[in-house]
Design an enzyme around this catalytic site. Structure first.
Site, PDB file in Angstrom:
ATOM      1  N   CYS A  57       0.871  -1.176   0.000  1.00  0.00           N
ATOM      2  CA  CYS A  57       0.000   0.000   0.000  1.00  0.00           C
ATOM      3  C   CYS A  57       0.903   1.219   0.000  1.00  0.00           C
ATOM      4  CB  CYS A  57      -0.876  -0.005   1.252  1.00  0.00           C
ATOM      5  SG  CYS A  57      -1.908   1.477   1.395  1.00  0.00           S
ATOM      6  N   ARG A 115     -10.770   0.179   9.169  1.00  0.00           N
ATOM      7  CA  ARG A 115      -9.538   0.137   9.980  1.00  0.00           C
ATOM      8  C   ARG A 115      -9.615   1.104  11.147  1.00  0.00           C
ATOM      9  NH1 ARG A 115      -6.012   0.812   6.221  1.00  0.00           N
ATOM     10  NH2 ARG A 115      -6.202  -1.409   5.800  1.00  0.00           N
TER      11      ARG A 115
END
Ligand code: SAM
Ligand code: DTB
Ligand code: SF4
Length: 343
Positions: free
Chosen positions: A149, A281
């Site tokens: 990421c 998240r």
């Protein structure tokens, strides 16, 4: 529940929404999201947890480790950020890290049990001269068998394609807050520019990671506005980080009043209900949350954390503490065999 006989189409639609959250994107009005926030806390939690169980194993948590590959000296003026050159904070600017240092950090994160490695740079957008090393970072981290990421600021279509070709799995670019609060927080980058970057990432075929920050003095309506924007992206992001402001001395938001922790849990729950299949998240701010509050966030539908002793420039709970927390809550690490987690 109100009887629906003789109800108008709009009332019928509203009732249907109360009964079942829409699975298609593009359907949420801000007032509908706000109505979710306003549910009695236990009802909201129950509903969010039900949606969570329908789409995920509720005993699994995904672990991403962050690394700041280029710290500080950023041209943007995001009012919460330790790395903006506009504010006098303790963070010192440094250059883009060397490839081998990044690979070493990724290896260490993998050894600790992380499955995704997220590399962040304090840039308005990457410069052409930096793209070569950035692309190498993606290739080498991916070669370790980890998901990759990056969060590097704004991307144009060509840069997104370069990262896609290198094998980038996720790109993080947050909307941060509601469109009508955004101008209070950031003036150097427009909301539309953020949406354009998300379009470029999506069009390149990279998974989208986009969320925001709460606790910046915004109202509940603003929080609902942020969630509605994210949920109405078509398709909505694969990953939604919800950050609780980490107040940083020297930034304009350093003295923001802390958000009621239960309002934070509500935000997680509403994200889960409106984006049933996304990884929500529980992001920045865990250092200021006790274990019971984090457990409540997992119950409300959070199923991912940033794992590792640092976020980008601020502390995070230690990996040891987090491993103990997962063990105490019988949570498994997503994408990993029992044997690999050392449990
Ligand atoms: N510079 C890139 C950008 O902003 O596009 C990437 C890194 S930036 C630090 C990523 C995100 O971290 C921000 O969008 C914001 O949501 C979050 N963040 C930054 N500072 C924070 C703070 N003090 N507390 C909570 N979240 C923060
Ligand atoms: C996100 O939403 N949160 C992360 C990640 N994406 C890049 C960053 C949090 C930063 C917290 C403040 C800091 O450590 O500087
Ligand atoms: Fe720069 Fe990102 Fe910080 Fe904004 S959040 S000042 S873009 S590093």
């Amino acid at each position: 529940m109100t009887p629906v006989v003789n109800a108008s189409p709009e009332e019928l639609r509203a009732t249907a929404r109360r009964l079942e959250p829409p699975l298609l994107a593009g359907r949420w009005r801000v007032d509908e999201v706000e109505a979710l926030f306003a549910l009695p806390f236990m009802d909201l939690l129950h509903r969010a947890h039900g949606v969570h169980r329908e789409h995920f194993d509720p005993n699994e948590i995904q672990l991403s480790t962050l690394l700041s590959v280029k710290t500080g000296g950023c041209a943007e003026d995001c009012g919460y950020c330790s790395q903006s050159a506009h504010f006098d904070t303790e963070v010192k600017a440094s250059k883009l890290m060397a490839l081998d240092e990044v690979v070493d950090a990724a290896q260490a994160a993998r050894a600790q049990g992380a499955t995704r490695f997220c590399m962040g740079a304090a840039w308005r957008s990457p410069k052409a001269r930096d793209m070569g090393r950035i692309v190498e970072m993606v290739r080498e981290v991916k070669a370790l068998g980890m998901e990759t990421c990056m969060t590097l600021g704004m991307l144009d279509a060509g840069q997104a394609a370069q990262l896609r070709d290198a094998g980038l799995d996720y790109y993080n670019h947050n909307l941060d807050t509601a469109p009508d609060y955004y101008g209070q927080v950031i003036t150097t980058r427009s909301y539309q520019e953020r949406l354009d970057t998300l379009d470029n990432v999506r069009a390149a075929g990279i998974h989208v990671c986009s969320g925001g920050i709460v606790g910046m003095g915004e109202t509940r309506t603003h929080r609902a506005g942020l969630i509605a924007e994210l949920a109405n992206l078509d398709p909505y992001p694969e990953s939604v980080p919800i950050n609780n402001l980490v107040p940083v001395a020297g930034t304009p938001l350093a003295d923001s009043a802390p958000l009621d922790p239960f309002e934070f849990v509500r935000t997680i729950a509403v994200a889960r209900i409106t984006m049933p299949r996304t990884r929500v998240r529980l992001s920045a701010g865990r250092e200021n949350m006790d274990d019971a509050l984090q457990a409540l966030c997992f119950m409300a539908g959070a199923n991912s954390i940033f794992y590792g002793d640092r976020l980008l420039t601020t502390p995070n709970p230690t990996s040891g503490h987090d491993r103990a927390l997962l063990r105490r809550l019988d949570l498994r690490v997503a994408g990993m065999d029992e044997a690999d987690t050392g449990r």
